[in-house]
Design an enzyme around this catalytic site. Structure first.
Site, PDB file in Angstrom:
ATOM      1  CG  HIS A 192      -0.580  69.581 123.749  1.00  0.00           C
ATOM      2  ND1 HIS A 192      -1.462  69.778 124.790  1.00  0.00           N
ATOM      3  CD2 HIS A 192       0.026  70.779 123.527  1.00  0.00           C
ATOM      4  CE1 HIS A 192      -1.413  71.037 125.178  1.00  0.00           C
ATOM      5  NE2 HIS A 192      -0.513  71.674 124.423  1.00  0.00           N
ATOM      6  CB  SER A 322       9.367  39.026 125.252  1.00  0.00           C
ATOM      7  OG  SER A 322       8.210  38.221 125.232  1.00  0.00           O
ATOM      8  CE  LYS A 328       7.885  43.450 123.168  1.00  0.00           C
ATOM      9  NZ  LYS A 328       8.218  44.330 124.290  1.00  0.00           N
ATOM     10  CD  GLU A 335      10.375  48.567 130.971  1.00  0.00           C
ATOM     11  OE1 GLU A 335       9.696  48.488 129.935  1.00  0.00           O
ATOM     12  OE2 GLU A 335      10.983  47.580 131.458  1.00  0.00           O
TER      13      GLU A 335
END
Length: 470
Positions: A192, A322, A328, A335
Site C-alpha cells: 500500500h 531536463s 537532472k 518510462e
C-alpha cells in the site's frame, strides 16, 4: 505493353487501363490501392513482407513439384522471392496498412512485384503478364483468403523468434544476474506504499525474472496455434483449384523454410475463418506488457530522488533529463517501456474487436490484425532489448539507504507479535512514530524482552530470508 512515354508502361485489369511507372515492380492493382487508401502513410512491416514472400516461395515450389506450374516460371518466382528476402525491392511494397478488407491489396502488391521481377529474370519485360501472371502463376491455387491468415501466422512466428524470445530471455538473465549481485541487500518492503516487513533487493529482482519467465512460457504455448495452416483452402476453405496433395506439401515446404513445426490444419475452413490464434498470442503479449509496466514503475519508484525519493537503487543515467534543470537525470528507459506497453495493450483491444468482425467464410479485418500483432511482438522485443542493455544490466544498489529504511521501518514490529501480542506491538509502533524512538529502544525500556532475544527477533538478515533458502 509500353506506352508512348518511356517513363511509363500501360497495364490492364478488369476495370480498364492505367499508366504504371516503368521502373515500378508493382502493377495496376497496387496503383489503385495506393490511390484508394491514402490513410496513414504506414507501409507493411518488413517481417510481414517476409512472411508473404515465404508463402509465395513455398507455393511456387509445391506447385512445380505437383506439376501445376512450369519449371522455368517456378524457378523465376523462387529466385525473385529470394532476392526480396535478401532485402531487395523493399520500396515496392507501398500499400497502406489500412486498406481493402482481408488484405487483397497488399496480397496483389506482393504478387505483382514477384511477377515483374520474375519476368526480368526470364529476360521479359515488366508488365508482360502473358508470360508470367500475378494471378495465374504467382497466385496459382491461392486466394487472399488463405494466404493472408497464413502470412500472419508466419509473420508472428518470425517476429517471436527474431525479436521477442531473444530479448525476453536476455531480460530474464539480466534480472537473475542482478538478483545474485543484490542477494545480501536488505530493504524495507512496502505494501500500500506504506512500510512493510524487510525483504531482500535480490529477491525483488529474482521475482521479476520469475514473472517474465512465466510469461515466456505462456507466449510459447499460445504461439503453438500459429503452426496450424489454412493454406490450401483457396477462396472459401474447399480447396478449389488446388492439387489434392498441395495443402500438405506446401506446409512441409514452409516448415522447412522457417524451421517451425508447421502442418496443415485439420479443417481448412475453420483455420481461415477464426482469428482465435492471433487473439490468444495478442492476449499473452498484453499480459506480458501489463507486468512490464509494473516492473518499469517499480524501477522508477525505487530510483526516485535523488534527495526527495526512495533512491534505493540507481538506474543508469543515459541522457540529460531536463531542458531547464541542470544535472537532472530521469528514468527514461523505464518510462519508454511503459509507453510501449500501453500501445501493445491498445493493439490487443483492436485485435479483439477485429477478430469478432468476420462474417461467414471470411474475416475482412485481417490487415489490422496482421499489423497490430506483428508490430506488438516487435516493439515489445525491441523495448526489452533496450531496457536490458541500457537499464537492467547497469542498475546499482544504494545499500546504506536500503538498510536504513529497513532498520527504521515500523513494520519490524510484526516480528514481535508472537512474543508480546498484536495489540501491544501496535502500541509500541504508535509510540515509536510519535516519539521518534526506535522499536528496539521502546521494547528494552519497557522490559518486554531481554536484549539478546530482541536482537534475534529483529535480525533483519533472518527476517528477510526467503523460505527456500535464497
Amino acid at each position: 505493353m509500353t506506352s508512348d512515354s518511356a517513363a511509363y508502361r500501360v497495364e490492364k485489369d478488369s476495370m480498364g487501363e492505367r499508366q504504371i511507372p516503368a521502373s515500378a515492380y508493382y502493377g495496376i492493382q497496387t496503383l489503385r490501392a495506393v490511390e484508394n487508401f491514402p490513410i496513414s502513410g504506414l507501409r507493411p512491416l518488413a517481417t510481414y513482407v517476409d512472411a508473404c514472400v515465404l508463402v509465395k516461395k513455398a507455393t511456387a515450389i509445391a506447385n512445380r513439384e505437383l506439376g501445376c506450374l512450369p519449371e522455368d516460371i517456378s524457378h523465376a518466382i523462387v529466385k525473385a522471392a529470394d532476392e526480396i528476402l535478401a532485402g531487395r525491392f523493399r520500396d515496392q511494397f507501398v500499400v497502406d496498412v489500412y486498406q481493402a478488407g482481408a488484405g487483397t491489396s497488399h496480397h496483389m502488391n506482393v504478387n505483382e512485384v514477384l511477377a515483374n521481377r520474375a519476368l526480368e529474370i526470364l529476360g521479359a519485360s515488366k508488365g508482360d503478364y502473358s508470360r508470367i501472371s500475378p494471378n495465374d502463376h504467382v497466385n496459382y491455387g491461392q486466394s487472399t483468403n488463405d494466404v493472408i491468415p497464413t502470412a500472419i501466422r508466419i509473420g508472428g512466428l518470425l517476429a517471436l523468434e527474431r525479436s521477442l524470445y531473444p530479448a525476453l530471455s536476455n531480460a530474464i538473465a539480466a534480472l537473475d544476474n542482478q538478483a545474485e549481485t543484490f542477494k545480501t541487500v536488505v530493504r524495507s518492503g512496502r505494501t500500500h506504499l506504506q512500510d512493510a516487513v524487510p525483504v531482500r533487493l535480490g529477491e525483488n529482482f529474482r521475482a521479476w525474472a520469475q514473472i517474465l519467465s512465466e510469461h515466456l512460457i505462456r507466449i510459447e504455448t499460445a504461439s503453438g496455434d500459429l503452426t496450424l495452416l489454412g493454406l490450401g483452402g483457396s477462396a472459401a476453405g474447399t480447396g478449389l483449384n488446388t492439387h489434392p496433395d498441395y495443402r500438405h506439401r506446401v506446409a512441409q515446404i514452409l516448415a522447412a523454410l522457417i524451421d517451425q513445426p508447421l502442418r496443415s490444419a485439420p479443417h481448412l475452413m475453420a483455420a481461415m475463418q477464426s482469428m482465435a490464434p492471433f487473439v490468444a498470442v495478442s492476449g499473452a503479449l498484453r499480459n506480458l506488457a501489463q507486468d512490464c509496466v509494473k516492473l518499469s514503475h517499480d524501477l522508477r519508484l525505487l530510483d526516485s530522488g535523488p534527495k526527495t525519493g526512495f533512491k534505493e537503487i540507481q538506474l543508469p543515467p543515459v541522457q540529460p533529463g531536463s531542458s531547464i534543470m541542470p544535472g537532472k537525470y530521469n528514468p527514461v528507459m523505464a518510462e519508454m517501456t511503459s509507453m510501449v506497453c500501453f500501445q501493445v495493450m491498445g493493439y490487443d483491444s483492436a485485435i479483439a474487436l477485429a477478430a469478432q468482425a468476420g462474417q461467414l467464410e471470411l474475416n475482412v479485418m485481417m490487415p489490422l490484425i496482421a499489423y497490430n500483432l506483428i508490430h506488438s511482438i516487435e516493439i515489445l522485443g525491441n523495448t526489452l532489448a533496450a531496457l536490458t542493455q541500457r537499464c537492467l544490466k547497469g542498475i546499482q544498489a544504494n545499500r546504506d539507504r536500503c538498510y536504513d529504511y529497513a532498520e527504521g521501518s515500523l513494520a519490524l514490529v510484526t516480528a514481535l507479535n508472537p512474543h508480546i501480542g498484536y495489540l501491544k506491538a501496535a502500541a509500541i509502533a504508535k509510540e515509536s512514530l510519535e516519539t521518534g524512538k526506535s522499536l528496539r529502544q521502546i521494547v528494552t525500556e519497557q522490559g518486554l524482552m531481554d536484549p539478546e532475544a530482541l536482537a534475534q527477533v529483529l535480525d533483519l538478515e533472518k527476517m528477510s530470508q526467503m523460505p527456500d533458502g535464497h
